[in-house]
Design a protein around this motif. Structure first.
Motif, PDB file in Angstrom:
ATOM      1  N   ASP A 201      28.394  48.019  36.439  1.00 11.73           N
ATOM      2  CA  ASP A 201      27.611  46.780  36.507  1.00 11.73           C
ATOM      3  C   ASP A 201      27.564  46.189  35.544  1.00 11.73           C
ATOM      4  OD1 ASP A 201      25.172  45.080  37.465  1.00 11.73           O
ATOM      5  OD2 ASP A 201      26.445  45.090  39.235  1.00 11.73           O
ATOM      6  N   VAL A 202      28.005  44.947  35.111  1.00  9.34           N
ATOM      7  CA  VAL A 202      27.632  44.114  34.079  1.00  9.34           C
ATOM      8  C   VAL A 202      27.199  42.774  34.506  1.00  9.34           C
ATOM      9  CG1 VAL A 202      28.479  43.343  32.002  1.00  9.34           C
ATOM     10  CG2 VAL A 202      29.477  45.333  32.675  1.00  9.34           C
ATOM     11  N   ARG A 203      25.876  42.476  34.337  1.00  6.66           N
ATOM     12  CA  ARG A 203      25.236  41.112  34.690  1.00  6.66           C
ATOM     13  C   ARG A 203      25.596  41.065  36.247  1.00  6.66           C
ATOM     14  NH1 ARG A 203      26.974  40.708  29.492  1.00  6.66           N
ATOM     15  NH2 ARG A 203      28.981  39.858  30.393  1.00  6.66           N
ATOM     16  N   GLY A 204      25.332  41.789  36.975  1.00  5.12           N
ATOM     17  CA  GLY A 204      25.503  41.890  38.577  1.00  5.12           C
ATOM     18  C   GLY A 204      26.776  41.671  38.947  1.00  5.12           C
ATOM     19  N   ARG A 205      27.934  41.934  38.088  1.00  4.23           N
ATOM     20  CA  ARG A 205      29.263  41.978  38.534  1.00  4.23           C
ATOM     21  C   ARG A 205      29.818  43.271  38.157  1.00  4.23           C
ATOM     22  NH1 ARG A 205      32.176  37.118  35.302  1.00  4.23           N
ATOM     23  NH2 ARG A 205      33.819  37.538  36.891  1.00  4.23           N
ATOM     24  N   HIS A 207      32.853  45.843  36.920  1.00  2.62           N
ATOM     25  CA  HIS A 207      33.512  45.817  36.001  1.00  2.62           C
ATOM     26  C   HIS A 207      34.453  47.112  35.886  1.00  2.62           C
ATOM     27  CE1 HIS A 207      31.577  42.095  34.516  1.00  2.62           C
ATOM     28  NE2 HIS A 207      32.441  41.999  33.452  1.00  2.62           N
TER      29      HIS A 207
END
Length: 398
Positions: A201-205, A207
């Motif tokens: 999870d990277v900034r809520g998305r 990846h």
């Protein structure tokens, strides 16, 4: 060749970069390409001569040739997804929608060599694959098995092209069919290779991230072609390189060019092209943050990134919207459309079809893709049941 230095308001709007992390797909409007004019000097007079962007009719034809095979293959998949391996015609609308329903019925009627309709009277009509079509369809499992190592390799290379060796899953999903990935690749393929991939999870998305860098994969398709095709004389030294009238140069930093019929570059253009072809540049697999955008070598590197991205796809082409989706992660040129037009010896933009599409020209011989992966070879074999004569045998990329 130089592009108009003062583009119109329409041109500036169409070539605007990604805004606020959202792709501005208006930059490749369907009917805009032929409005752009390429200007180059002529031998006489001082005023530059305007040249309309040249069409490549063979590549336009390639878009037309894929329409019916796409419908045939989709219908095959729908039938195979049924437990009974049979689809009731009354349920076709649920699968493809009311608008497309009649197109698929037309396909069923036109190709009795592939689709068999049974039923009537007391039994509702249903469509199945013919015996011959079933036999060939069974070969798809082997094609998918052969594809898996290719998919894993290409997915690793795609992540290596990005600045942080990771990409949003939704971005990869955007080009999933073009890469050849299965529909549920994040569940069916990714977990099988934890040594290569992880989902974070990277900034809520979510990846997809590369676990380990492999320098042996950091070789571009362009470099592989050069190493496979370079010619040595009897003394073991490379032949003297000389720029030709078609702009091709057999050097380690040159790209294969295929100018459209009717394009006649003058000596000034060829001289500048020779300098560009000979200019060395950093590998697309090096982190783009290391280079100044204004550096000519960095600009050439950006062209190489586009070349490599298209090379990783099965059919060596992507829609304009799909390319736009990689603007930030791959640090593509801000004015992507202008870049593609300027390098029209390498890329071709067609407005055929529902969406504008960018081709890697060297990958095609006329309208035929030169190298095909196992899944494309299988699809050609299945579609050949229609009697199409343009599906010639091709070499298979491994």
């Amino acid at each position: 060749m130089r592009i108009l230095s003062q583009p119109s308001l329409l041109l500036r709007r169409l070539t605007s970069p990604v805004r606020n992390g959202v792709c501005d797909n208006s930059s490749f409007g369907k009917s805009t390409f032929m409005l752009f004019q390429i200007m180059h000097k002529t031998s006489g007079g001082t005023r530059p001569k305007k040249k309309i962007y040249h069409r490549v009719h063979e590549l336009d034809k390639a878009m037309d040739l894929q329409k019916k095979p796409t419908a045939i293959l989709k219908l095959k998949s729908i039938i195979q997804s049924q437990k009974s391996q049979s689809l009731l015609l009354r349920d076709l609308e649920k699968e493809v929608g009311i608008i497309q329903k009649w197109n698929f019925i037309s396909v069923i009627e036109k190709y009795p060599s592939i689709f068999h309709v049974s039923g009537g009277h007391k039994m509702p009509p249903a469509v199945t694959l013919t015996t011959k079509a079933k036999k060939i369809a069974d070969e798809e499992a082997l094609a998918n098995e052969l594809m898996e190592p290719i998919l894993v390799k290409n997915l690793r290379k795609l992540l290596m092209l990005s600045v942080d060796c990771r990409l949003p899953l939704e971005t990869i999903d955007f080009i999933q069919p073009d890469l050849g990935l299965p529909n549920n690749f994040e569940k069916s393929l990714i977990p099988k290779f934890p040594e290569f991939f992880s989902v974070k999870d990277v900034r809520g998305r979510p990846h997809l991230e590369l676990e380990n860098w492999d320098s042996s994969l950091a070789v571009t398709a362009r470099e592989e072609t050069y190493m496979n095709s370079r010619m040595l004389d009897t003394s073991g030294t490379a032949k003297r390189a000389r720029i030709s009238k078609d702009g091709n140069f057999p050097g380690p930093f040159a790209f294969r060019l295929k100018f459209p019929v009717g394009f006649r570059p003058n000596m000034s253009y060829l001289h500048e092209l020779e300098k560009w072809q000979k200019m060395d540049f950093p590998s697309p697999y090096l982190n783009a943050r290391r280079f100044e955008v204004s550096d000519p070598k960095a600009r050439k590197r950006a062209v190489a990134v586009l070349h490599e991205l298209l090379s990783l796809t099965m059919e060596k082409r992507l829609t304009s919207g799909q390319l736009d989706a990689f603007h930030s992660e791959l640090r593509l040129p801000a004015r992507l459309l202008l870049c593609l037009i300027k390098h029209h010896g390498m890329f071709y933009i067609t407005n055929k079809g529902a969406k504008s599409t960018v081709f890697l020209k060297e990958a095609y011989d006329g309208s035929r893709l030169v190298d095909k992966c196992p899944i494309l070879t299988f699809r050609d074999k299945f579609v050949a049941l229609t009697g199409r004569r343009d599906l010639e045998p091709t070499s298979c990329t491994t």
